[in-house]
Design an enzyme around this catalytic site. Structure first.
Site, short mmCIF file in Angstrom:
data_model
loop_
_atom_site.label_atom_id
_atom_site.label_comp_id
_atom_site.label_asym_id
_atom_site.label_seq_id
_atom_site.Cartn_x
_atom_site.Cartn_y
_atom_site.Cartn_z
N ALA A 1 -8.35 92.54 48.05
CA ALA A 1 -8.59 92.37 46.61
C ALA A 1 -8.54 93.72 45.90
O ALA A 1 -8.13 93.81 44.74
CB ALA A 1 -9.94 91.71 46.40
N SER B 1 -8.80 109.48 49.51
CA SER B 1 -8.37 108.32 48.73
C SER B 1 -9.26 108.03 47.52
O SER B 1 -9.32 108.82 46.61
CB SER B 1 -8.29 107.12 49.67
OG SER B 1 -7.67 106.07 49.04
N ASP C 1 -4.98 108.34 46.15
CA ASP C 1 -3.82 108.73 46.96
C ASP C 1 -2.68 107.72 46.83
O ASP C 1 -1.74 107.72 47.63
CB ASP C 1 -4.21 108.94 48.44
CG ASP C 1 -4.75 107.68 49.10
OD1 ASP C 1 -5.14 106.75 48.37
OD2 ASP C 1 -4.79 107.62 50.34
N ARG D 1 -21.61 94.13 54.34
CA ARG D 1 -20.97 94.82 55.48
C ARG D 1 -21.11 96.33 55.27
O ARG D 1 -21.18 96.79 54.11
CB ARG D 1 -19.50 94.43 55.63
CG ARG D 1 -18.67 94.62 54.37
CD ARG D 1 -17.19 94.44 54.61
NE ARG D 1 -16.62 95.55 55.35
CZ ARG D 1 -16.22 96.69 54.78
NH1 ARG D 1 -16.34 96.90 53.47
NH2 ARG D 1 -15.71 97.65 55.51
N PRO D 2 -21.15 97.08 56.37
CA PRO D 2 -21.23 98.53 56.20
C PRO D 2 -19.86 99.07 55.80
O PRO D 2 -18.85 98.65 56.37
CB PRO D 2 -21.61 99.03 57.60
CG PRO D 2 -21.14 97.96 58.53
CD PRO D 2 -21.13 96.68 57.79
C1 G16 Z 1 -9.63 102.34 52.73
C2 G16 Z 1 -8.90 101.32 53.59
C3 G16 Z 1 -8.94 99.95 52.93
C4 G16 Z 1 -10.38 99.56 52.63
C5 G16 Z 1 -11.09 100.66 51.84
C6 G16 Z 1 -12.56 100.41 51.67
O1 G16 Z 1 -9.02 102.43 51.49
O2 G16 Z 1 -7.57 101.74 53.77
O3 G16 Z 1 -8.32 99.03 53.78
O4 G16 Z 1 -10.41 98.38 51.89
O5 G16 Z 1 -10.95 101.89 52.54
O6 G16 Z 1 -13.16 100.36 52.93
P1 G16 Z 1 -14.72 100.30 53.11
O7 G16 Z 1 -15.17 99.08 52.34
O8 G16 Z 1 -14.93 100.16 54.58
O9 G16 Z 1 -15.31 101.53 52.50
P2 G16 Z 1 -8.77 103.85 50.75
O10 G16 Z 1 -7.97 103.49 49.55
O11 G16 Z 1 -10.12 104.39 50.41
O12 G16 Z 1 -8.05 104.65 51.77
#
Ligand code: G16
Length: 558
Positions: free
Chosen positions: A388, A67, A286, A518-519
């Site tokens: 967001a 992604s 993606d 947050r992690p």
């Molecule tokens: C994924 C998740 C999202 C999340 C993002 C960032 O997005 O589907 O819900 O907001 O990761 O997550 P984190 O802050 O835990 O790194 P994507 O677009 O990368 O698949």
């Protein structure tokens, strides 16, 4: 499990040893890491997908993508029969599978888990896994690893859908499991016909000829290619695509795309002073995230971001308006009051939450990750969720949809200009347009465009719904982000002890201050978010919290 199945698993898994010294974790949206170390994980995710298909007696999806991450990373997302993310109940098994040290322990894990879940390996059920990948160069070999994993379960087949967006794959899984047609063409046809339907119901005309063009930043990923195919099937939309990924120097997600513009709030590559005031949108790698933006002036590289919170607000306003058109006092429509709710995360700008509450809506916060927001949204007749960062969609309950269908029949003979009839038809068309499986940049973009047209709004009118509080996001690299435990939808830290009190003390220094850490579940970093009454204050608060993260957990702390 018979001997044939055992030896097949042992033989296949010996081809995919796990890399030494790495611990894999099924994070926010599946496994994600440097592509060079992912083969064993994707192979094992193939086994898991086949087992999930056997357990649910349905088709399962596997999408090879990282992604928004950098191009050298890759990953795998698993779609459950509904098209949504893999059930969280199976995540611990996914973790254990990915980290099993050798073929024997892998076999033991599979045997134990299948006993617990009553999965019988007798080859009589044809497990089907729909496979897709994004445009990353590592995708092809990882797809092969996924196929090997699937084929190591007797009777399982992988159906390769080629290069697709993540939401396309989720949509296809959902459609096929509902017995509907689920090819890419079917996806495009459903989106384009429902978009046309909403546009035909609109009060008339385009927003205005100057504002009619939308410029899309494709993040140099799969979304660009797909939006071009979709645009060919659409009337009434003038889209100019940039960052399509076609050039040799066009690197996926680098200086472009939804994650970049939303976090950095600066003009992405391929955009500049000629775009001042125009309606611009960015997809991610993606195409499951969508944000809009405006280049406010030629004198700065800053942008005005129109993020997932504003998309949520626009959708909520529109849906609420349609419900109130249908809900004429004293009419039969009062007999059923559909419940509309919205779901956000702690990253939602405080101004957006305030705006949504002022609209009279129930607002709930969940931890980060569409898997959490999606599940919460299912509690409503109409649940709208957005992060967001641009991930989100609208979910319609079966009960509400069948009520709408009844209304459509009842109003079949009403005059064509009946406002109630139009509102019913609009909401039915929205339920077909907006992806019910997962957030989808393409279907979200079409709905934004249709609503702006309906309201006769420019992007500036939309952006003026409320003014964001200044905010800042930072990343901090730490020794071990798994040491962090959060609570209360990730707004508070339980461990390490003492850091939350320190964050509270910092935050209290700033008017309208709010911050959390947050992690990340997709990158090896800790994320810090801060908002306050001015940009300088938000920056300063974010920096102070980042210093605290470093003090309590940082590498310099070793
Ligand atoms: C994924 C998740 C999202 C999340 C993002 C960032 O997005 O589907 O819900 O907001 O990761 O997550 P984190 O802050 O835990 O790194 P994507 O677009 O990368 O698949």
């Amino acid at each position: 499990m018979d001997e044939k199945q055992k030896s097949l698993l042992l033989k296949a898994s010996s081809q995919f040893p796990i890399p030494p010294g790495v611990k894999f974790s099924y994070g926010t949206a599946g496994f994600r890491a440097d592509a060079l170390i992912l083969e064993s994980t994707v192979f094992r995710a193939g086994i898991l997908a086949a087992m999930r298909s056997m357990k649910t007696r349905s088709m399962i999806g596997m999408m090879i993508t990282a992604s928004h991450n950098k191009i050298s990373d890759n990953g795998v997302k698993i779609a459950d029969p509904s098209g949504g993310m893999l059930t969280q109940q199976w995540e611990p098994f996914a973790d254990a599978l990915a980290n099993a040290p050798d073929s024997d322990s892998l076999l033991r894990l599979i045997t134990d888990f299948s006993k617990k879940e009553n999965i019988v390996f007798d080859g009589t059920f044809r497990a089907e896994i729909l496979l897709g990948r994004d445009t990353r160069p590592s995708g092809e070999s990882l797809l092969e690893a996924a196929k090997q994993g699937i084929h190591s379960i007797v009777g399982s087949v992988g159906i390769d859908m080629g290069v697709v967006t993540t939401p396309q794959l989720h949509w296809m899984v959902r459609a096929r499991n509902k017995g509907m047609k689920g090819s890419e063409l079917d996806y495009f046809e459903q989106l384009s016909s429902s978009f046309r339907c909403i546009m035909d119901l609109n009060p008339g005309g385009s927003v205005n000829s100057v504002d009619n063009k939308l410029i899309v930043d494709g993040s140099n990923g799969v979304g660009g290619e797909k939006i071009e195919s979709l645009t060919k099937m659409l009337d009434g939309l003038n889209i100019e695509l940039r960052n399509s990924g076609a050039g040799v120097m066009d690197i996926l997600n680098e200086g472009v795309g939804a994650d970049f513009v939303q976090k950095e709030k600066v003009v992405p590559d391929g955009f500049g002073s000629n775009d001042v005031g125009k309606r611009c949108a960015s997809l991610d790698g993606d195409a499951d995230r969508l944000v809009y933006f405006i280049v406010p002036s030629a004198d700065t590289n800053k942008i005005d971001i129109v993020d997932g919170d504003k998309i949520l607000s626009l959708f909520a306003l529109f849906v609420k308006e349609q419900l109130s058109i249908m809900n004429i006092k004293g009419s039969e429509y009062n007999s059923y009051q559909p419940c509309l709710g919205v779901v956000q995360t702690a990253y939602a700008n405080g101004a957006s939450t305030h705006y949504l509450k002022e609209l009279g809506l129930a607002v709930t916060l969940t931890p980060t990750g569409v898997k959490h927001l999606h599940r919460k949204s299912e509690d409503y007749d109409i649940g709208i969720y957005f992060e967001a960062n641009g991930h989100g969609t609208i979910l319609f309950s079966e009960k509400f949809l069948s009520w709408l269908e009844d209304k459509r029949e009842e109003l079949a003979s009403a005059p064509e200009d009946s406002q109630q009839k139009k509102a019913v038809l609009r909401l039915l068309a929205v339920s077909n347009l907006i992806n019910q499986a997962v957030g989808d940049a393409l279907s979200g973009l079409l709905l934004v465009e249709a609503i702006l047209q309906y309201k006769g709004w420019s992007i500036h009118d939309w952006n003026a719904l409320y003014q964001d509080l200044p905010s800042r996001q930072l990343k901090v690299i730490v020794k071990d982000r798994t040491a962090i435990i959060t609570t209360n939808a990730e707004t508070e830290v339980l461990s390490p002890m003492g850091i939350q009190e320190a964050i509270n003390a910092e935050t209290a220094k700033y008017p309208q201050g709010r911050s959390f850490m947050r992690p990340s579940g997709t990158e090896d970093v800790v994320r810090v978010y801060a908002e306050a009454s001015t940009q300088d204050a938000a920056d300063s608060l974010a920096n102070s919290v980042a210093k605290l993260v470093d003090k309590y957990l940082g590498i310099s702390n070793s």
